[in-house]
Design a protein around this motif. Structure first.
Motif, PDB file in Angstrom:
ATOM      1  N   VAL A  84     -54.862 -31.287  59.539  1.00  0.00           N
ATOM      2  CA  VAL A  84     -56.240 -29.628  58.844  1.00  0.00           C
ATOM      3  C   VAL A  84     -56.983 -30.660  58.536  1.00  0.00           C
ATOM      4  O   VAL A  84     -56.897 -31.618  57.968  1.00  0.00           O
ATOM      5  CB  VAL A  84     -55.712 -28.790  58.335  1.00  0.00           C
ATOM      6  N   TRP A  85     -58.879 -31.066  58.996  1.00  0.00           N
ATOM      7  CA  TRP A  85     -59.216 -31.793  58.222  1.00  0.00           C
ATOM      8  C   TRP A  85     -60.668 -30.924  58.218  1.00  0.00           C
ATOM      9  O   TRP A  85     -60.782 -29.415  57.714  1.00  0.00           O
ATOM     10  CB  TRP A  85     -59.717 -32.234  59.308  1.00  0.00           C
ATOM     11  N   LEU A  86     -61.673 -31.444  56.939  1.00  0.00           N
ATOM     12  CA  LEU A  86     -62.568 -30.998  56.387  1.00  0.00           C
ATOM     13  C   LEU A  86     -63.840 -31.549  57.368  1.00  0.00           C
ATOM     14  O   LEU A  86     -63.153 -32.599  57.872  1.00  0.00           O
ATOM     15  CB  LEU A  86     -63.148 -32.610  55.632  1.00  0.00           C
ATOM     16  N   ILE A 131     -72.579 -25.784  56.282  1.00  0.00           N
ATOM     17  CA  ILE A 131     -71.529 -26.202  55.280  1.00  0.00           C
ATOM     18  C   ILE A 131     -69.627 -26.374  55.426  1.00  0.00           C
ATOM     19  O   ILE A 131     -70.008 -27.008  56.509  1.00  0.00           O
ATOM     20  CB  ILE A 131     -71.186 -24.387  55.438  1.00  0.00           C
ATOM     21  N   TYR A 132     -69.941 -26.935  54.916  1.00  0.00           N
ATOM     22  CA  TYR A 132     -68.177 -27.673  54.603  1.00  0.00           C
ATOM     23  C   TYR A 132     -67.160 -26.672  54.849  1.00  0.00           C
ATOM     24  O   TYR A 132     -66.993 -25.589  54.368  1.00  0.00           O
ATOM     25  CB  TYR A 132     -67.979 -28.399  53.353  1.00  0.00           C
ATOM     26  N   LEU A 176     -63.303 -23.767  52.766  1.00  0.00           N
ATOM     27  CA  LEU A 176     -63.160 -24.965  52.534  1.00  0.00           C
ATOM     28  C   LEU A 176     -62.198 -25.034  50.986  1.00  0.00           C
ATOM     29  O   LEU A 176     -62.809 -23.928  49.939  1.00  0.00           O
ATOM     30  CB  LEU A 176     -64.280 -26.451  52.197  1.00  0.00           C
ATOM     31  N   LEU A 177     -60.721 -25.239  50.908  1.00  0.00           N
ATOM     32  CA  LEU A 177     -60.713 -24.454  49.668  1.00  0.00           C
ATOM     33  C   LEU A 177     -60.215 -26.055  48.759  1.00  0.00           C
ATOM     34  O   LEU A 177     -60.487 -27.520  49.408  1.00  0.00           O
ATOM     35  CB  LEU A 177     -59.261 -24.087  49.470  1.00  0.00           C
ATOM     36  N   SER A 205     -65.629 -24.212  42.889  1.00  0.00           N
ATOM     37  CA  SER A 205     -66.942 -24.634  42.915  1.00  0.00           C
ATOM     38  C   SER A 205     -67.439 -25.428  43.126  1.00  0.00           C
ATOM     39  O   SER A 205     -68.570 -25.253  43.911  1.00  0.00           O
ATOM     40  CB  SER A 205     -67.867 -23.009  41.474  1.00  0.00           C
ATOM     41  N   GLY A 206     -67.035 -26.797  43.280  1.00  0.00           N
ATOM     42  CA  GLY A 206     -68.298 -27.613  43.060  1.00  0.00           C
ATOM     43  C   GLY A 206     -67.742 -28.512  45.142  1.00  0.00           C
ATOM     44  O   GLY A 206     -68.290 -29.914  44.406  1.00  0.00           O
ATOM     45  N   LEU A 207     -67.046 -27.176  45.857  1.00  0.00           N
ATOM     46  CA  LEU A 207     -66.874 -28.152  46.616  1.00  0.00           C
ATOM     47  C   LEU A 207     -68.104 -28.684  47.236  1.00  0.00           C
ATOM     48  O   LEU A 207     -68.305 -28.652  48.670  1.00  0.00           O
ATOM     49  CB  LEU A 207     -65.815 -27.459  47.829  1.00  0.00           C
ATOM     50  N   ASN A 208     -69.592 -27.775  47.712  1.00  0.00           N
ATOM     51  CA  ASN A 208     -70.680 -28.572  48.371  1.00  0.00           C
ATOM     52  C   ASN A 208     -70.569 -30.437  48.382  1.00  0.00           C
ATOM     53  O   ASN A 208     -71.553 -30.332  49.838  1.00  0.00           O
ATOM     54  CB  ASN A 208     -72.091 -27.985  47.992  1.00  0.00           C
ATOM     55  N   ARG A 209     -69.800 -30.746  46.979  1.00  0.00           N
ATOM     56  CA  ARG A 209     -69.973 -31.616  47.223  1.00  0.00           C
ATOM     57  C   ARG A 209     -68.428 -32.988  47.962  1.00  0.00           C
ATOM     58  O   ARG A 209     -67.308 -31.913  47.410  1.00  0.00           O
ATOM     59  CB  ARG A 209     -70.030 -32.341  45.830  1.00  0.00           C
ATOM     60  N   ILE A 210     -68.513 -33.595  49.178  1.00  0.00           N
ATOM     61  CA  ILE A 210     -67.201 -33.498  49.460  1.00  0.00           C
ATOM     62  C   ILE A 210     -66.649 -35.109  48.799  1.00  0.00           C
ATOM     63  O   ILE A 210     -67.237 -35.416  48.413  1.00  0.00           O
ATOM     64  CB  ILE A 210     -67.247 -34.062  50.985  1.00  0.00           C
TER      65      ILE A 210
END
Length: 382
Positions: A52-54, A62-63, A124-125, A180-185
Motif C-alpha cells: 500500500v502506497w502514498l 490530491i493525495y 488517504l487515511l 484532517s491534515g493530510l494535505n501535508r505528506i
C-alpha cells in the motif's frame, strides 16, 4: 520463488521472496502509474497479498492511497474489488456510517515484470488504531474516545450491512483514523530505504526491486485531532447471500462458528465487533490464541462458562471482569470511565459475544443500546 536468504535487504518490509512471477509488483519512489496519473511518494504498509502506497493524483491534485495487489490475486473477479464496487453502487451516502467506511475512488491494472496487478485507489487515511495505542503511555486510547470510536465502528458495520456486505475481518489493525491534515505528506526519511542486493554479487532475479521501503510512521503535532475512524480492508469480505466456508482473520478473533467449523453468516461481524470493542476500551484482548484456534476452546469454557447459551452471559453479567481488565495495572487518574459506564459496556458486549450465532443481537438492537446512545450525548457536550 527466490531465496530471500541470498539477499541483503536492510530494512523491515514485506517478504522479498514474494517478488516473483505472480507476486508483488516492484515499486520505486516517484514511479508513475495509470498513464502518469498517480505518482508514488511513500509506502504506507504491506500485507500478504498487497503493498500500500502514498501517491499523488496529478489530475485531481490530491493525495491518495493505492493498494497494489499481487499478480496471482489480480484476476478480473477479485473479491475485494467486487465488494468495494458493490458498496459504491448500492450504498446510501446519507447513512451516518458512510463516512466510517473506506471507499473505492478508482481502480486500474498495471503490467509489471511479475504479472498484471490490480491497483485500487482509496482515500488517504491516518494511522491504524493499533499503531496509535502502541505509542500511548497505557497502550490504549482514553476511555471516552474509545467509546466514541466503538460507536463509529458500529455505524460503519451497519452501513456495509445495508449494502448486503459482511466485513469478515474486523480488528484494530483494520480501523484507521481519519486525519484532517493530510494535505501535508509525512516527512520522508532516507534511512527507511534498504538497498536490495545478492550476497554473492550476482544480479538480482527478474522482478526484484532495487530497494525496499519501510512503511512510514505517522507523526502528528498536538493540534491534530484523532477522533474519527474508517473501517478498511475488505479482503475477507463477502456478500451476505454468498458466505465462504472459511475466513482469514486473527486467530484470537475467530468466532465460535469458525472454530467449530459451522456455516458462516453475516453475524461473524457481530462477534468480532464485540471482541474489538472490548479490546478498544480495555486495551486487552478478550481471548488469546496464536496459530491454532483450538486454543480458544478451553478459553471459551473458562471465561464464558460451561453452558453454551450462558457462556458469555455469566462472565459479563456483573461487569466485574470488564472493570478488572479496565482498571488493573493502570494509573487511577487515567480511568475516565466509571463503574456505570463499564456496566453499560458489559450489557452491550453480552448482546454480541454469544456463542450461538442466531442468538446474537441484530444491528438495529445494538444501535439503540445505551452504550451507543449515551455516547451520542457525550459527543454533543464536548
Amino acid at each position: 520463488m527466490i531465496d530471500r536468504f541470498q539477499y541483503n535487504i536492510g530494512v523491515p518490509a514485506e517478504d522479498l521472496a514474494k517478488y516473483c512471477h505472480g507476486g508483488y509488483h516492484p515499486v520505486h519512489l516517484n514511479d508513475l502509474l495509470c498513464d502518469g496519473r498517480y505518482r508514488i511518494l511513500d509506502k504506507l504498509g504491506f500485507g500478504s497479498f498487497s503493498t500500500v502506497w502514498l501517491a499523488r493524483d496529478e489530475v485531481k491534485e490530491i493525495y491518495v492511497s493505492i493498494k497494489i495487489v499481487v499478480a496471482e490475486q489480480s484476476h478480473n473477479h477479485n473479491g475485494e474489488l467486487q465488494i468495494l464496487q458493490t458498496i459504491t453502487r448500492t450504498g446510501d451516502t446519507t447513512h451516518p456510517g458512510h463516512k466510517h467506511v473506506s471507499h473505492l475512488i478508482d481502480s486500474f491494472y498495471h503490467e509489471g515484470p511479475n504479472g498484471r496487478h490490480l491497483c485500487m485507489v482509496l482515500e488517504l487515511l491516518g494511522p491504524k488504531i493499533s499503531s496509535v495505542v502502541n505509542r500511548r503511555p497505557n497502550y490504549r486510547l482514553d476511555g471516552r474516545l474509545a467509546r466514541r470510536i466503538s460507536s463509529q465502528l458500529l455505524l460503519g458495520v451497519d452501513y456495509i450491512r445495508s449494502c448486503g456486505v459482511t466485513h469478515g475481518d474486523i480488528h484494530l489493525g483494520n480501523v484507521l483514523f481519519r486525519v484532517s491534515g493530510l494535505n501535508r505528506i509525512p516527512t520522508f526519511d532516507d534511512s527507511r530505504i534498504g538497498k536490495v542486493s545478492r550476497k554473492d554479487g550476482a544480479p538480482s532475479e527478474k522482478g526484484v526491486p532495487e530497494y525496499l521501503v519501510e512503511p512510514v510512521e505517522y507523526k502528528f503535532d498536538k493540534s491534530e485531532i484523532l477522533d474519527e475512524i474508517q473501517l478498511v480492508d475488505f479482503g475477507e469480505s463477502f456478500l451476505i447471500g454468498n458466505p465462504p466456508k472459511s475466513i482469514c482473520t486473527p486467530t484470537s478473533l475467530h468466532p465460535p462458528e469458525l472454530v467449530f467449523r459451522h456455516p458462516l453468516t453475516e453475524v461473524v461481524d457481530i462477534w468480532n465487533l464485540g471482541c474489538t470493542t472490548y479490546e478498544l476500551v480495555t486495551g486487552r484482548t478478550l481471548f488469546e490464541a496464536w496459530m491454532d484456534d483450538r486454543e480458544l476452546v478451553p478459553q471459551f469454557q473458562k471465561v464464558l462458562g460451561g453452558v453454551p447459551d450462558q457462556w458469555i452471559q455469566d462472565a459479563l453479567k456483573t461487569g466485574e471482569d470488564i472493570q478488572a481488565s479496565y482498571a488493573n495495572g493502570y494509573d487511577k487518574e487515567t480511568l475516565d470511565l466509571d463503574e456505570e459506564d463499564l456496566t453499560t459496556l458489559g450489557s452491550y458486549l453480552r448482546r454480541m459475544c454469544i456463542v450461538e450465532p442466531t442468538q446474537r443481537a441484530n444491528l438495529t438492537e445494538l444501535m439503540s443500546h445505551p452504550w451507543v446512545q449515551v455516547d451520542k450525548g457525550t459527543q454533543k457536550e464536548q
